[in-house]
Design a protein around this motif. Structure first.
Motif, PDB file in Angstrom:
ATOM      1  N   PRO A   1     -35.964  25.750  -5.619  1.00  0.00           N
ATOM      2  CA  PRO A   1     -36.833  25.144  -4.606  1.00  0.00           C
ATOM      3  C   PRO A   1     -38.288  25.132  -5.053  1.00  0.00           C
ATOM      4  CG  PRO A   1     -35.424  26.852  -3.659  1.00  0.00           C
ATOM      5  CD  PRO A   1     -35.360  26.992  -5.145  1.00  0.00           C
ATOM      6  N   VAL A   2     -38.943  24.024  -4.849  1.00  0.00           N
ATOM      7  CA  VAL A   2     -40.381  23.917  -5.114  1.00  0.00           C
ATOM      8  C   VAL A   2     -41.055  23.841  -3.747  1.00  0.00           C
ATOM      9  CG1 VAL A   2     -42.211  22.545  -6.178  1.00  0.00           C
ATOM     10  CG2 VAL A   2     -39.969  22.742  -7.295  1.00  0.00           C
ATOM     11  N   VAL A   3     -41.655  24.950  -3.356  1.00  0.00           N
ATOM     12  CA  VAL A   3     -42.216  25.064  -2.010  1.00  0.00           C
ATOM     13  C   VAL A   3     -43.576  24.388  -1.948  1.00  0.00           C
ATOM     14  CG1 VAL A   3     -42.873  26.655  -0.166  1.00  0.00           C
ATOM     15  CG2 VAL A   3     -41.008  27.256  -1.732  1.00  0.00           C
ATOM     16  N   VAL A   4     -43.722  23.462  -1.041  1.00  0.00           N
ATOM     17  CA  VAL A   4     -44.999  22.774  -0.833  1.00  0.00           C
ATOM     18  C   VAL A   4     -45.582  23.272   0.487  1.00  0.00           C
ATOM     19  CG1 VAL A   4     -46.163  20.563  -0.533  1.00  0.00           C
ATOM     20  CG2 VAL A   4     -44.215  20.749  -2.112  1.00  0.00           C
ATOM     21  N   GLU A   5     -46.733  23.918   0.418  1.00  0.00           N
ATOM     22  CA  GLU A   5     -47.366  24.452   1.621  1.00  0.00           C
ATOM     23  C   GLU A   5     -47.806  23.317   2.549  1.00  0.00           C
ATOM     24  OE1 GLU A   5     -47.911  27.532   2.838  1.00  0.00           O
ATOM     25  OE2 GLU A   5     -46.711  28.392   1.209  1.00  0.00           O
ATOM     26  N   ASN A   6     -47.732  23.576   3.837  1.00  0.00           N
ATOM     27  CA  ASN A   6     -48.182  22.605   4.831  1.00  0.00           C
ATOM     28  C   ASN A   6     -49.702  22.642   4.966  1.00  0.00           C
ATOM     29  OD1 ASN A   6     -45.436  21.864   5.797  1.00  0.00           O
ATOM     30  ND2 ASN A   6     -45.381  24.005   6.436  1.00  0.00           N
ATOM     31  N   ILE A   7     -50.252  21.600   5.552  1.00  0.00           N
ATOM     32  CA  ILE A   7     -51.693  21.580   5.807  1.00  0.00           C
ATOM     33  C   ILE A   7     -51.932  21.689   7.312  1.00  0.00           C
ATOM     34  CG2 ILE A   7     -52.364  20.316   3.732  1.00  0.00           C
ATOM     35  CD1 ILE A   7     -52.400  17.754   5.372  1.00  0.00           C
ATOM     36  N   LEU A   8     -53.048  22.308   7.674  1.00  0.00           N
ATOM     37  CA  LEU A   8     -53.391  22.532   9.066  1.00  0.00           C
ATOM     38  C   LEU A   8     -54.208  21.365   9.594  1.00  0.00           C
ATOM     39  CD1 LEU A   8     -53.208  24.641  11.390  1.00  0.00           C
ATOM     40  CD2 LEU A   8     -55.400  25.549  10.569  1.00  0.00           C
ATOM     41  N   GLU A   9     -53.683  20.710  10.618  1.00  0.00           N
ATOM     42  CA  GLU A   9     -54.402  19.628  11.295  1.00  0.00           C
ATOM     43  C   GLU A   9     -54.512  20.001  12.769  1.00  0.00           C
ATOM     44  OE1 GLU A   9     -52.594  15.853  10.601  1.00  0.00           O
ATOM     45  OE2 GLU A   9     -52.744  15.998   8.410  1.00  0.00           O
ATOM     46  N   GLY A  10     -55.690  20.471  13.187  1.00  0.00           N
ATOM     47  CA  GLY A  10     -55.827  21.025  14.528  1.00  0.00           C
ATOM     48  C   GLY A  10     -55.026  22.310  14.582  1.00  0.00           C
ATOM     49  N   ASP A  11     -54.090  22.386  15.529  1.00  0.00           N
ATOM     50  CA  ASP A  11     -53.186  23.532  15.588  1.00  0.00           C
ATOM     51  C   ASP A  11     -51.893  23.285  14.821  1.00  0.00           C
ATOM     52  OD1 ASP A  11     -54.826  25.143  17.198  1.00  0.00           O
ATOM     53  OD2 ASP A  11     -54.068  24.237  19.048  1.00  0.00           O
ATOM     54  N   GLU A  12     -51.629  22.046  14.453  1.00  0.00           N
ATOM     55  CA  GLU A  12     -50.343  21.678  13.862  1.00  0.00           C
ATOM     56  C   GLU A  12     -50.310  21.904  12.354  1.00  0.00           C
ATOM     57  OE1 GLU A  12     -48.581  18.163  16.710  1.00  0.00           O
ATOM     58  OE2 GLU A  12     -49.884  17.565  15.057  1.00  0.00           O
ATOM     59  N   LEU A  13     -49.112  22.280  11.883  1.00  0.00           N
ATOM     60  CA  LEU A  13     -48.848  22.354  10.443  1.00  0.00           C
ATOM     61  C   LEU A  13     -48.050  21.117  10.063  1.00  0.00           C
ATOM     62  CD1 LEU A  13     -47.937  26.128  10.234  1.00  0.00           C
ATOM     63  CD2 LEU A  13     -49.900  25.040   9.126  1.00  0.00           C
ATOM     64  N   ARG A  14     -48.619  20.314   9.154  1.00  0.00           N
ATOM     65  CA  ARG A  14     -48.020  19.023   8.812  1.00  0.00           C
ATOM     66  C   ARG A  14     -47.784  18.901   7.312  1.00  0.00           C
ATOM     67  NH1 ARG A  14     -49.302  13.916  12.148  1.00  0.00           N
ATOM     68  NH2 ARG A  14     -47.064  13.891  11.777  1.00  0.00           N
ATOM     69  N   THR A  15     -46.965  17.939   6.930  1.00  0.00           N
ATOM     70  CA  THR A  15     -46.606  17.730   5.536  1.00  0.00           C
ATOM     71  C   THR A  15     -47.823  17.344   4.711  1.00  0.00           C
ATOM     72  OG1 THR A  15     -44.583  16.753   6.431  1.00  0.00           O
ATOM     73  CG2 THR A  15     -44.898  16.626   4.046  1.00  0.00           C
ATOM     74  N   ASP A  16     -48.016  18.019   3.587  1.00  0.00           N
ATOM     75  CA  ASP A  16     -49.096  17.689   2.653  1.00  0.00           C
ATOM     76  C   ASP A  16     -48.555  16.663   1.660  1.00  0.00           C
ATOM     77  OD1 ASP A  16     -51.107  17.547   0.760  1.00  0.00           O
ATOM     78  OD2 ASP A  16     -51.488  19.712   0.733  1.00  0.00           O
ATOM     79  N   MET A  17     -48.726  15.392   1.980  1.00  0.00           N
ATOM     80  CA  MET A  17     -48.146  14.332   1.157  1.00  0.00           C
ATOM     81  C   MET A  17     -48.751  14.282  -0.237  1.00  0.00           C
ATOM     82  SD  MET A  17     -45.738  13.086   2.901  1.00  0.00           S
ATOM     83  CE  MET A  17     -45.378  11.862   1.647  1.00  0.00           C
ATOM     84  N   GLU A  18     -50.035  14.555  -0.360  1.00  0.00           N
ATOM     85  CA  GLU A  18     -50.678  14.551  -1.681  1.00  0.00           C
ATOM     86  C   GLU A  18     -50.088  15.639  -2.564  1.00  0.00           C
ATOM     87  OE1 GLU A  18     -54.885  14.798  -1.305  1.00  0.00           O
ATOM     88  OE2 GLU A  18     -55.082  12.854  -0.303  1.00  0.00           O
ATOM     89  N   ALA A  19     -49.837  16.812  -1.987  1.00  0.00           N
ATOM     90  CA  ALA A  19     -49.254  17.912  -2.754  1.00  0.00           C
ATOM     91  C   ALA A  19     -47.820  17.588  -3.170  1.00  0.00           C
ATOM     92  CB  ALA A  19     -49.284  19.198  -1.932  1.00  0.00           C
ATOM     93  N   VAL A  20     -47.063  16.927  -2.294  1.00  0.00           N
ATOM     94  CA  VAL A  20     -45.695  16.539  -2.640  1.00  0.00           C
ATOM     95  C   VAL A  20     -45.701  15.578  -3.823  1.00  0.00           C
ATOM     96  CG1 VAL A  20     -43.644  15.275  -1.854  1.00  0.00           C
ATOM     97  CG2 VAL A  20     -44.770  16.903  -0.309  1.00  0.00           C
ATOM     98  N   GLU A  21     -46.584  14.581  -3.777  1.00  0.00           N
ATOM     99  CA  GLU A  21     -46.631  13.603  -4.870  1.00  0.00           C
ATOM    100  C   GLU A  21     -47.098  14.245  -6.169  1.00  0.00           C
ATOM    101  OE1 GLU A  21     -47.318   8.914  -5.433  1.00  0.00           O
ATOM    102  OE2 GLU A  21     -48.551   9.911  -3.906  1.00  0.00           O
ATOM    103  N   ARG A  22     -48.024  15.179  -6.079  1.00  0.00           N
ATOM    104  CA  ARG A  22     -48.462  15.880  -7.296  1.00  0.00           C
ATOM    105  C   ARG A  22     -47.296  16.625  -7.935  1.00  0.00           C
ATOM    106  NH1 ARG A  22     -53.150  17.222  -4.296  1.00  0.00           N
ATOM    107  NH2 ARG A  22     -52.300  19.311  -3.874  1.00  0.00           N
ATOM    108  N   LYS A  23     -46.465  17.251  -7.121  1.00  0.00           N
ATOM    109  CA  LYS A  23     -45.316  17.976  -7.654  1.00  0.00           C
ATOM    110  C   LYS A  23     -44.311  17.024  -8.312  1.00  0.00           C
ATOM    111  CE  LYS A  23     -46.104  22.326  -6.793  1.00  0.00           C
ATOM    112  NZ  LYS A  23     -46.219  23.300  -7.913  1.00  0.00           N
ATOM    113  N   VAL A  24     -44.106  15.868  -7.692  1.00  0.00           N
ATOM    114  CA  VAL A  24     -43.195  14.881  -8.271  1.00  0.00           C
ATOM    115  C   VAL A  24     -43.692  14.449  -9.652  1.00  0.00           C
ATOM    116  CG1 VAL A  24     -42.301  12.529  -8.048  1.00  0.00           C
ATOM    117  CG2 VAL A  24     -42.329  14.049  -6.052  1.00  0.00           C
TER     118      VAL A  24
END
Length: 497
Positions: free
Chosen positions: A186-209
């Motif tokens: 597994p390649v764990v991609v940390e979420n990003i904080l937007e307000g109170d929500e934790l959301r997918t870090d799309m830039e980090a996912v693409e960097r890993k790809v």
């Protein structure tokens, strides 16, 4: 009773009465005929008598129930306990054959028909719930984690170079272990904080790809249903990225069938990009015993590949349970449950917000999560870090199940990977919090009683903290304080005012 037997019966009992009985039976048979013809969940639920008639008709088609059957094989549907036989409606042979869980068993025609009908009815419900373009699915007698493992193992043959699975972090052990069990990293991609929500870090996912190389990635493993403050992954963007880099995409939709928002995300993801399979639990979405899941997708041949990957025959119990449940509810009954889930979500949010304000806390703002809610515990953390974890045990001993209390700074090793801030889906989420979920089947009484008991626990913890710190105890709280003393806290001395 067939028409010939009814005709003979007219010689024994008044023909008018027999005709009435025959018409009553035909009304049951008409419902069964429509199910066989259409393969869809009936609009209105069936009575128990109709369901039992149907299951008994299926059972007599299996060889273990043939009159005069002589079985000389190692698997002949023999059952030592009549109680066990009745529990399974004498459908003993299970489903599938050694090479394919969806294959027909020659000596278990009734069980095979049960399997095919269940898959067809479940597919209809997935469409009704929002994924209208789904083309194929099957019920597998494993919970969500192992069902995900089966998907990953199937992809191994398609992508022999695939070693890594891109996984936006969600702190839930079974989906992480599913990847490890299948033999992938597994390649764990940390979420990003937007307000109170934790959301997918799309830039980090693409960097890993780009860093790992698309050909070395088995798939992207995304999540819909989850505990707040994490919210469903950005499925449309992930599906688009999967199509762009030609990487398979598997979605963990554990309890997402009950959420129109989660199902809409899957539908849209498949429309704009690529989703190869999505997996959901039976017990969390359909209120049946634990032990089954649905594997579904938009490419029928790939879903069939997954079913053929399952080794050996399988238990029919999950298929039987969900078919009985859906025939009992009917499509209208299931739609009603989905509507009630939304209503209870609003009610739970209102009550948690009111309670939070009364205790100097707040309901975290997580509008993208349609099932789970989170209430901050900042004031409780300030009083004492131990009070946060103590709250969880207090709720459990007071028979409030399902609530999760997440303290700051937890660390957990899972299959060799260290997660900092475990249970919070983030290495450094800024608030401790309490989770509560409005899942399908929850009632207004559940919410009301939970809020009442949570309120008492928070008041009790505040008083204990005040007593330890020497702060004055409000006169309005003095009766509860005295009660605390009588429970064994004799060392706490009242303050003079």
């Amino acid at each position: 009773m067939n028409s010939e037997n009814f005709s003979i019966s007219e010689k024994i009992v008044s023909p008018s009465y027999i005709r009435q009985g025959s018409q009553a039976r035909r009304s049951h048979e008409q419902l069964i005929r429509l199910l066989l013809e259409q393969g869809k969940c009936p609009e209105e639920g069936w009575s128990e008598s109709t369901i039992e008639l149907f299951l008994n008709e299926l059972a007599v088609m299996d060889s273990n129930n043939f009159l005069g059957n002589c079985g000389v094989g190692e698997r002949e549907g023999r059952v030592a306990s009549s109680l066990v036989a009745r529990r399974h409606y004498r459908l003993i042979h299970g489903i599938g054959r050694s090479g394919d869980i969806a294959a027909i068993q020659p000596k278990a025609t009734g069980s095979s028909l049960l399997n095919k009908l269940t898959n067809s009815v479940v597919l209809d419900i997935l469409k009704l719930s929002g994924v209208r373009s789904v083309t194929s699915c099957f019920v597998v007698p494993m919970a969500t984690g192992m069902s995900l493992t089966l998907c990953f193992l199937t992809l191994r043959h398609k992508r022999p170079k695939g070693r890594y699975i891109i996984w936006p972090r969600i702190d839930q052990k079974s989906c992480f272990k599913a990847m490890i069990t299948a033999g992938f990293e597994p390649v764990v991609v940390e979420n990003i904080l937007e307000g109170d929500e934790l959301r997918t870090d799309m830039e980090a996912v693409e960097r890993k790809v780009q860093e790992l190389g698309a050909e070395n990635i088995l798939c992207i493993h995304s999540t819909t249903s989850c505990f707040a403050p994490r919210v469903p992954d950005r499925l449309e963007e992930l599906a688009t990225m999967s199509a762009k880099y030609d990487i398979p995409h598997v979605v963990n939709n554990a309890y997402g069938v009950q959420s129109s928002k989660c199902m809409h995300l899957i539908q849209q993801g498949a429309r704009v990009g690529r989703i190869d399979a999505f997996v959901q639990s039976l017990d969390k979405n359909f209120m049946v015993p634990v032990g089954g899941a649905i594997i579904a997708g938009f490419n029928e041949s790939f879903i069939q590949e997954i079913s053929r990957m399952y080794p050996g025959r399988a238990s029919a119990s999950p298929s039987l349970d969900v078919l009985i449940t859906l025939l009992t509810l009917g499509a209208s009954g299931y739609r009603k449950l989905l509507a009630e889930q939304k209503e209870m979500y609003t009610y739970l949010a209102q009550e948690l917000k009111r309670l939070a304000a009364a205790h100097g806390e707040r309901l975290l703002h997580t509008p993208h999560n349609p099932i789970s809610l989170a209430m901050s515990l900042d004031d409780l953390q300030t009083q004492s870090g131990k009070s946060v974890t103590q709250l969880g045990s207090m709720l459990f001993t007071r028979q409030v199940s399902g609530a999760r209390v997440v303290a700051l700074g937890n660390k957990q090793m899972v299959s060799g990977h260290m997660f900092s801030g475990f249970m919070s889906h983030s290495e450094a989420y800024p608030h401790p919090y309490l989770n509560a979920a409005s899942a399908v089947g929850i009632t207004r009484d559940d919410v009301t009683l939970c809020i009442k008991r949570l309120d008492k626990c928070l008041k009790s913890l505040r008083k204990e903290s005040s007593a330890r710190s020497g702060s004055p105890i409000p006169l309005t709280d003095f009766p509860l304080y005295v009660g605390t003393l009588l429970k064994g806290h004799a060392s706490i001395q009242p303050q003079e005012h």
